[in-house]
Design a protein around this motif. Structure first.
Motif, PDB file in Angstrom:
ATOM      1  N   THR A 119       0.845  -1.185   0.000  1.00 20.63           N
ATOM      2  CA  THR A 119       0.000   0.000   0.000  1.00 20.63           C
ATOM      3  C   THR A 119       0.881   1.236   0.000  1.00 20.63           C
ATOM      4  OG1 THR A 119      -0.164   0.079   2.419  1.00 20.63           O
ATOM      5  CG2 THR A 119      -1.890  -1.140   1.230  1.00 20.63           C
ATOM      6  N   ILE A 120       0.307   2.343  -0.483  1.00 20.25           N
ATOM      7  CA  ILE A 120       0.977   3.635  -0.380  1.00 20.25           C
ATOM      8  C   ILE A 120       0.028   4.619   0.294  1.00 20.25           C
ATOM      9  CG2 ILE A 120       2.675   3.386  -2.226  1.00 20.25           C
ATOM     10  CD1 ILE A 120       0.782   4.901  -4.079  1.00 20.25           C
ATOM     11  N   ASP A 121       0.584   5.415   1.178  1.00 19.89           N
ATOM     12  CA  ASP A 121      -0.167   6.397   1.948  1.00 19.89           C
ATOM     13  C   ASP A 121       0.519   7.744   1.791  1.00 19.89           C
ATOM     14  OD1 ASP A 121      -1.435   7.972   3.840  1.00 19.89           O
ATOM     15  OD2 ASP A 121      -1.131   6.574   5.491  1.00 19.89           O
ATOM     16  N   ASP A 122      -0.176   8.685   1.146  1.00 22.96           N
ATOM     17  CA  ASP A 122       0.403  10.012   0.916  1.00 22.96           C
ATOM     18  C   ASP A 122       0.006  11.018   1.989  1.00 22.96           C
ATOM     19  OD1 ASP A 122      -2.245  10.588   0.289  1.00 22.96           O
ATOM     20  OD2 ASP A 122      -1.807  11.382  -1.711  1.00 22.96           O
ATOM     21  N   GLY A 123      -0.687  10.560   3.035  1.00 27.52           N
ATOM     22  CA  GLY A 123      -1.100  11.442   4.122  1.00 27.52           C
ATOM     23  C   GLY A 123      -2.444  12.102   3.898  1.00 27.52           C
ATOM     24  N   SER A 124      -3.115  11.817   2.779  1.00 26.09           N
ATOM     25  CA  SER A 124      -4.398  12.443   2.460  1.00 26.09           C
ATOM     26  C   SER A 124      -5.578  11.748   3.129  1.00 26.09           C
ATOM     27  CB  SER A 124      -4.621  12.457   0.943  1.00 26.09           C
ATOM     28  OG  SER A 124      -4.825  11.133   0.465  1.00 26.09           O
ATOM     29  N   GLY A 125      -5.325  10.614   3.777  1.00 22.07           N
ATOM     30  CA  GLY A 125      -6.408   9.858   4.400  1.00 22.07           C
ATOM     31  C   GLY A 125      -6.916   8.709   3.540  1.00 22.07           C
ATOM     32  N   VAL A 126      -6.396   8.579   2.323  1.00 23.37           N
ATOM     33  CA  VAL A 126      -6.792   7.496   1.420  1.00 23.37           C
ATOM     34  C   VAL A 126      -5.564   6.637   1.142  1.00 23.37           C
ATOM     35  CG1 VAL A 126      -7.705   6.916  -0.855  1.00 23.37           C
ATOM     36  CG2 VAL A 126      -8.608   8.895   0.382  1.00 23.37           C
ATOM     37  N   ILE A 127      -5.688   5.359   1.420  1.00 24.67           N
ATOM     38  CA  ILE A 127      -4.590   4.428   1.195  1.00 24.67           C
ATOM     39  C   ILE A 127      -4.878   3.637  -0.072  1.00 24.67           C
ATOM     40  CG2 ILE A 127      -3.378   2.413   2.111  1.00 24.67           C
ATOM     41  CD1 ILE A 127      -3.917   3.582   4.911  1.00 24.67           C
ATOM     42  N   ILE A 128      -3.885   3.565  -0.949  1.00 28.79           N
ATOM     43  CA  ILE A 128      -4.011   2.878  -2.237  1.00 28.79           C
ATOM     44  C   ILE A 128      -3.264   1.550  -2.174  1.00 28.79           C
ATOM     45  CG2 ILE A 128      -3.478   3.002  -4.719  1.00 28.79           C
ATOM     46  CD1 ILE A 128      -5.588   5.057  -3.797  1.00 28.79           C
ATOM     47  N   THR A 129      -3.900   0.492  -2.649  1.00 27.57           N
ATOM     48  CA  THR A 129      -3.234  -0.803  -2.775  1.00 27.57           C
ATOM     49  C   THR A 129      -2.533  -0.846  -4.123  1.00 27.57           C
ATOM     50  OG1 THR A 129      -4.869  -1.906  -1.398  1.00 27.57           O
ATOM     51  CG2 THR A 129      -3.595  -3.300  -2.889  1.00 27.57           C
ATOM     52  N   VAL A 130      -1.292  -1.274  -4.115  1.00 30.99           N
ATOM     53  CA  VAL A 130      -0.507  -1.422  -5.342  1.00 30.99           C
ATOM     54  C   VAL A 130      -0.345  -2.908  -5.606  1.00 30.99           C
ATOM     55  CG1 VAL A 130       1.700  -0.988  -6.478  1.00 30.99           C
ATOM     56  CG2 VAL A 130       0.721   0.727  -4.927  1.00 30.99           C
TER      57      VAL A 130
END
Length: 103
Positions: A57-68
């Motif tokens: 996963t990647i977390d850019d701090g926006s509150g939404v975590i993306i699965t890669v």
């Protein structure tokens, strides 16, 4: 015509000649326009957390975590990565065509 298919998923996307790469923050993935914009290569970034050998996963701090969806043998937890690939906005999954570690 040819279809762009992730080797890690059964998702198939409509063909497009030379798809453009578009940068995006993770929160923007939730925008309704994303459901009608599948013919791009998306670039997202954030701190990585390894989930299993084929996903992180990647977390850019926006509150939404993306699965890669990508093999992750060299991905390190807590390190910053940019990832390019095909985005399935409904599942918040990016089917990676490549990733780069930045720290």
């Amino acid at each position: 015509g040819a279809y762009l298919t992730s080797r890690y998923s059964s998702a198939t996307y409509a063909p497009r000649q030379n798809p453009s790469t578009v940068g995006l923050n993770n929160k923007a993935v939730l925008d309704s326009v994303m459901k009608t914009a599948p013919n791009f290569i998306w670039k997202l970034w954030g701190k990585a957390t390894v989930v299993d050998p084929d996903n992180f996963t990647i977390d850019d701090g926006s509150g939404v975590i993306i699965t890669v969806n990508a093999p992750a043998p060299n991905v390190e937890d807590g390190k910053f990565y940019s990832v390019s690939g095909i985005l399935d906005a409904s599942s918040k999954t990016l089917y990676s065509q490549g990733y780069t570690k930045h720290n």
